[in-house]
Design a protein around this motif. Structure first.
Motif, PDB file in Angstrom:
ATOM      1  N   VAL B 152      -6.535  -7.541   4.764  1.00  0.00           N
ATOM      2  CA  VAL B 152      -5.768  -8.761   4.519  1.00  0.00           C
ATOM      3  C   VAL B 152      -4.342  -8.402   4.101  1.00  0.00           C
ATOM      4  O   VAL B 152      -4.153  -7.656   3.134  1.00  0.00           O
ATOM      5  CB  VAL B 152      -6.424  -9.614   3.411  1.00  0.00           C
ATOM      6  CG1 VAL B 152      -5.606 -10.870   3.148  1.00  0.00           C
ATOM      7  CG2 VAL B 152      -7.858  -9.962   3.784  1.00  0.00           C
ATOM      8  N   ALA B 153      -3.364  -8.926   4.843  1.00  0.00           N
ATOM      9  CA  ALA B 153      -1.961  -8.754   4.456  1.00  0.00           C
ATOM     10  C   ALA B 153      -1.507  -9.970   3.663  1.00  0.00           C
ATOM     11  O   ALA B 153      -1.658 -11.103   4.115  1.00  0.00           O
ATOM     12  CB  ALA B 153      -1.092  -8.586   5.700  1.00  0.00           C
ATOM     13  N   LEU B 154      -0.942  -9.730   2.481  1.00  0.00           N
ATOM     14  CA  LEU B 154      -0.423 -10.800   1.625  1.00  0.00           C
ATOM     15  C   LEU B 154       1.089 -10.628   1.562  1.00  0.00           C
ATOM     16  O   LEU B 154       1.577  -9.592   1.115  1.00  0.00           O
ATOM     17  CB  LEU B 154      -1.053 -10.714   0.241  1.00  0.00           C
ATOM     18  CG  LEU B 154      -2.583 -10.893   0.241  1.00  0.00           C
ATOM     19  CD1 LEU B 154      -3.216 -10.286  -0.997  1.00  0.00           C
ATOM     20  CD2 LEU B 154      -2.947 -12.373   0.348  1.00  0.00           C
ATOM     21  N   VAL B 155       1.833 -11.653   1.981  1.00  0.00           N
ATOM     22  CA  VAL B 155       3.235 -11.468   2.331  1.00  0.00           C
ATOM     23  C   VAL B 155       4.167 -12.401   1.557  1.00  0.00           C
ATOM     24  O   VAL B 155       3.893 -13.590   1.457  1.00  0.00           O
ATOM     25  CB  VAL B 155       3.435 -11.744   3.847  1.00  0.00           C
ATOM     26  CG1 VAL B 155       4.857 -11.397   4.274  1.00  0.00           C
ATOM     27  CG2 VAL B 155       2.401 -10.996   4.677  1.00  0.00           C
ATOM     28  N   GLY B 156       5.259 -11.849   1.044  1.00  0.00           N
ATOM     29  CA  GLY B 156       6.288 -12.707   0.453  1.00  0.00           C
ATOM     30  C   GLY B 156       6.747 -12.240  -0.913  1.00  0.00           C
ATOM     31  O   GLY B 156       6.803 -11.049  -1.189  1.00  0.00           O
ATOM     32  N   ASP B 157       7.100 -13.224  -1.763  1.00  0.00           N
ATOM     33  CA  ASP B 157       7.538 -12.935  -3.127  1.00  0.00           C
ATOM     34  C   ASP B 157       6.284 -12.758  -3.978  1.00  0.00           C
ATOM     35  O   ASP B 157       5.794 -13.699  -4.596  1.00  0.00           O
ATOM     36  CB  ASP B 157       8.392 -14.090  -3.629  1.00  0.00           C
ATOM     37  CG  ASP B 157       8.745 -13.948  -5.112  1.00  0.00           C
ATOM     38  OD1 ASP B 157       8.276 -12.978  -5.762  1.00  0.00           O
ATOM     39  OD2 ASP B 157       9.482 -14.800  -5.619  1.00  0.00           O
ATOM     40  N   LEU B 158       5.772 -11.527  -4.011  1.00  0.00           N
ATOM     41  CA  LEU B 158       4.474 -11.278  -4.642  1.00  0.00           C
ATOM     42  C   LEU B 158       4.565 -11.225  -6.161  1.00  0.00           C
ATOM     43  O   LEU B 158       3.557 -11.250  -6.851  1.00  0.00           O
ATOM     44  CB  LEU B 158       3.864  -9.998  -4.079  1.00  0.00           C
ATOM     45  CG  LEU B 158       3.694 -10.021  -2.549  1.00  0.00           C
ATOM     46  CD1 LEU B 158       3.030  -8.734  -2.083  1.00  0.00           C
ATOM     47  CD2 LEU B 158       2.884 -11.228  -2.100  1.00  0.00           C
ATOM     48  N   THR B 159       5.758 -11.199  -6.689  1.00  0.00           N
ATOM     49  CA  THR B 159       5.925 -11.261  -8.141  1.00  0.00           C
ATOM     50  C   THR B 159       5.689 -12.679  -8.656  1.00  0.00           C
ATOM     51  O   THR B 159       5.108 -12.879  -9.712  1.00  0.00           O
ATOM     52  CB  THR B 159       7.350 -10.825  -8.545  1.00  0.00           C
ATOM     53  OG1 THR B 159       7.621  -9.552  -7.963  1.00  0.00           O
ATOM     54  CG2 THR B 159       7.477 -10.719 -10.065  1.00  0.00           C
ATOM     55  N   HIS B 160       6.117 -13.657  -7.868  1.00  0.00           N
ATOM     56  CA  HIS B 160       6.125 -15.020  -8.395  1.00  0.00           C
ATOM     57  C   HIS B 160       5.200 -15.989  -7.666  1.00  0.00           C
ATOM     58  O   HIS B 160       4.988 -17.101  -8.127  1.00  0.00           O
ATOM     59  CB  HIS B 160       7.553 -15.579  -8.356  1.00  0.00           C
ATOM     60  CG  HIS B 160       8.519 -14.744  -9.126  1.00  0.00           C
ATOM     61  ND1 HIS B 160       9.289 -13.761  -8.528  1.00  0.00           N
ATOM     62  CD2 HIS B 160       8.802 -14.694 -10.452  1.00  0.00           C
ATOM     63  CE1 HIS B 160      10.038 -13.171  -9.448  1.00  0.00           C
ATOM     64  NE2 HIS B 160       9.755 -13.703 -10.619  1.00  0.00           N
ATOM     65  N   GLU B 161       4.672 -15.607  -6.509  1.00  0.00           N
ATOM     66  CA  GLU B 161       3.816 -16.530  -5.763  1.00  0.00           C
ATOM     67  C   GLU B 161       2.411 -16.509  -6.350  1.00  0.00           C
ATOM     68  O   GLU B 161       1.603 -15.630  -6.090  1.00  0.00           O
ATOM     69  CB  GLU B 161       3.766 -16.118  -4.279  1.00  0.00           C
ATOM     70  CG  GLU B 161       4.908 -16.646  -3.454  1.00  0.00           C
ATOM     71  CD  GLU B 161       4.845 -18.150  -3.182  1.00  0.00           C
ATOM     72  OE1 GLU B 161       3.810 -18.771  -3.474  1.00  0.00           O
ATOM     73  OE2 GLU B 161       5.849 -18.695  -2.694  1.00  0.00           O
ATOM     74  N   SER B 183       6.169  -7.038   0.719  1.00  0.00           N
ATOM     75  CA  SER B 183       7.223  -7.761   0.004  1.00  0.00           C
ATOM     76  C   SER B 183       8.447  -6.868  -0.129  1.00  0.00           C
ATOM     77  O   SER B 183       8.347  -5.651  -0.011  1.00  0.00           O
ATOM     78  CB  SER B 183       6.739  -8.136  -1.401  1.00  0.00           C
ATOM     79  OG  SER B 183       6.686  -6.975  -2.208  1.00  0.00           O
ATOM     80  N   PRO B 184       9.618  -7.472  -0.409  1.00  0.00           N
ATOM     81  CA  PRO B 184      10.759  -6.645  -0.807  1.00  0.00           C
ATOM     82  C   PRO B 184      10.365  -5.850  -2.057  1.00  0.00           C
ATOM     83  O   PRO B 184       9.566  -6.341  -2.866  1.00  0.00           O
ATOM     84  CB  PRO B 184      11.843  -7.679  -1.146  1.00  0.00           C
ATOM     85  CG  PRO B 184      11.427  -8.928  -0.448  1.00  0.00           C
ATOM     86  CD  PRO B 184       9.935  -8.899  -0.374  1.00  0.00           C
ATOM     87  N   THR B 185      10.919  -4.664  -2.214  1.00  0.00           N
ATOM     88  CA  THR B 185      10.512  -3.827  -3.355  1.00  0.00           C
ATOM     89  C   THR B 185      10.786  -4.506  -4.687  1.00  0.00           C
ATOM     90  O   THR B 185      10.059  -4.312  -5.655  1.00  0.00           O
ATOM     91  CB  THR B 185      11.258  -2.479  -3.344  1.00  0.00           C
ATOM     92  OG1 THR B 185      12.654  -2.746  -3.160  1.00  0.00           O
ATOM     93  CG2 THR B 185      10.753  -1.600  -2.210  1.00  0.00           C
TER      94      THR B 185
END
Lengths: 304, 304, 304
Positions: B152-161, B183-185
């Protein structure tokens, strides 16, 4: 029947009609069997924000099987219709009652004049808030077992707090009531109320300091002490004024006295005191439900 | 039972209780015969805007015969009451459950502490959004037939989503799950989640480029790529990063993979691709209805 | 069936289907026995403010036993989802009909293209407002006993008032209708309507002065004369233009003529005239309820 002004209710009506019905609502509700307002529709028209009043009436209505919808003109960019036209249109749409909060005194009376259905005054500016007063009186009777021979302190911005104004009118109808108004001198009760209490031979006094009054009363009725007006008034007044109940004030109070508050509360009643059984403000909120169930069922069945 | 944190649910409860009940709700609903929540009342208390969550719960409740009302303090000019007092008052009004969206992590737990009725966490700041995760997991199981042995790929702003955070917690409970965080680093998953996955022996990796991951996964879970933070992060990062599914990326994906998105979507998932059956975001939205019907009926009947 | 454009209805359908059903709704409602929409759910999606349209549909729905909820994207800080995606999601949630008010012409048609359930156009910018036109036509028939052989004055900002646009389309379907458009020259009817009326051989004229027209018509249909555009247009135009009905104008009118107004009204129709039985605007509002009850029950039963 409209509900417009606390003065419209007699002590007899409260004791023989409203309060027993509120007790019945409490029982019915606890039995979980109460659809007496099925198909009935309440409409709230709020020109000022309200949370507790809306939710309390909404709950009362839906718990009895009715439905609720509303309009809050104060949220709109511009208010393009007169109060009277709004009420005329709502009458066309055949709601069973209109719950009105208006920003100026007299709004409910204006609405009642053109309405084809009952109008309930949910507060009109600094004027009245009669259903709050009814639930306050019901709470005092439940908590203390009586509505006569009581010392009641009413505390806060007494010029503008409509709940206090309405409650004083209700209490004045009962025998041996002594009202103690506690406020900054610049926010004292209105001349109109003072005259009416005098004419009705109700005992009352006015003071700036709650701590002197608290030990000697059956009820302390607090209102918000952190409004702009209150903060301003206290800034210019003597240091030994107080408009809050803290641990020391609670300690000084009679063991069977109660502290009421229409909510929302601020620093005048800290939640750290909630475990003291004399803090009755959430029982008061729950009573609001039953009193409003009683009022709505009276209106819907055309009794009064 | 409160619903506060995705971690509170076991894999067994999902598979043996929630998901079968959601399937039943789907059937019941299709039969057009479902009033099991008649007389029940849901209250939503939203300190942050929500559309899909509100409408999905509202639909779940009303399709089962219940009613819904709510309050959105963020719309008010000033918020004059503490979260705790609000919950205390709502408990007085006897709603059957409170759906709470709060702007700070931990809001739902604070509410549960003083609530007399079940609290459902509908998102608390960057923290959790457990019911979204439950419907996401239900969707994966319906689309792919299983919840184990998945990439499963989880994509995006992983800090805040928070949806991604909650879903990762749920998936971690199933065997042979491999999570690919994209995500962006500067917006990578939180240390807390990284530690928990490591402790639970869940396989996972982190990368900045979706196009390298997309061909090798069963699920691409997209989130918004056009938030301020995402736009800012991409501006400062390398050009070969991507956080969207376009026609080329879709082409590269496995024929039986699926693309999920909690909606609303932006340019990261263009509607021109909707005719591809692997784009499952609207089936996902529909599943939300059935999962929430299941949750509400569990809460109302006191099961858990 | 969607309800998108006043032109979609035939004179036969109005006279043989809609109007008799509205009459039935009036009777049913007066009998207090009308739960034909029990379990049905209407959703309103408003990109522009609406009061009367919402309340009228809400009342129609709830009086027939259905429920209503909605979303007003114009109240949100930012609108983060396309109209099409919103409609797709609402279709997932299985509402029985979507009542849409959109700020641009063509919104209802765009929605209908992707909707799985009936869309009702509640106004699309300066375009159409077909259900208002249906209730206006129903009112004329009830007040005057016919919908043919009529002189009708349509007054105000005829470029942008969608109710007038829709009503003209409806009236054009009936024989011997003579339309008198009264507006500042800069706010005249749109070329499209002019062309259609010409093509349909409908008699019409255009003028700037209501006082010359009022004595000779069966219906004066007023709209707001105090909008910014109207005020601006009158400032630059000749002094002997008028777009209001005052006591003198009413005096000049035929004894059996009627004055309609979609409300809210401003100075163009002062409430001091309300006691004159020819002022029909509140009867018109009440008719809105019955026409919308009829429309909703047609949609819910899948008839058209």
């Amino acid at each position: 029947m409209h509900i417009l002004d606390a003065r419209q209710f007699s002590a007899e009506w409260l004791q023989d009609t409203l309060f027993p019905l509120a007790d019945t609502m409490r029982s019915i509700h606890q039995l979980g069997d109460s659809r007496v307002l099925s198909g009935k529709r309440l409409f709230y028209l709020f020109y000022q924000a309200s949370t507790r009043t809306r939710l309390s009436f909404e709950s009362a209505m839906t718990l009895l099987g009715g439905t609720v919808s509303g309009l809050e003109p104060y949220r709109e960019e511009r208010d393009d219709e007169s109060l009277e036209d709004r009420i005329r249109v709502l009458s066309c749409y055949d709601y069973d009652a209109i719950l009105l909060r208006y920003h100026e005194e007299g709004g409910a009376a204006r609405a009642a004049k053109v309405s084809g259905v009952p109008v309930i005054n949910a507060g009109d500016g600094p004027g009245q808030h009669p259903t709050q007063a009814l639930l306050d009186a019901y709470t005092i009777r439940r908590e203390l077992g009586r509505l006569e021979d009581l010392d009641v302190a009413l505390v806060g911005d007494l010029t503008h707090e409509r709940t206090v104004n309405s409650l004083a009118h209700i209490l004045a109808k009962f025998p041996n009531i002594r009202l103690h108004f506690v406020s900054p001198t610049t926010l004292a009760i209105r001349a109109e109320l003072r005259d009416e209490l005098t004419a009705a031979n109700v005992e009352f006094d006015e003071t700036v300091d709650l701590s002197a009054v608290a030990p000697n009363v059956d009820v302390v009725y607090l209102t918000r002490a952190h409004t702009e007006r209150m903060v301003m008034a206290q800034r210019y007044n003597a240091a030994d004024e107080t408009y809050r109940i803290d641990a020391a004030a609670l300690e000084s109070m009679r063991p069977n006295a109660v502290v009421l508050h229409p909510l929302p509360r601020g620093p005048e009643l800290d939640s750290s005191l909630d475990s003291d059984p004399r803090i009755a403000c959430f029982r008061q909120a729950a009573n609001g439900l039953f009193v409003r169930m009683a009022l709505l069922s009276l209106l819907a069945t055309g009794q009064s």
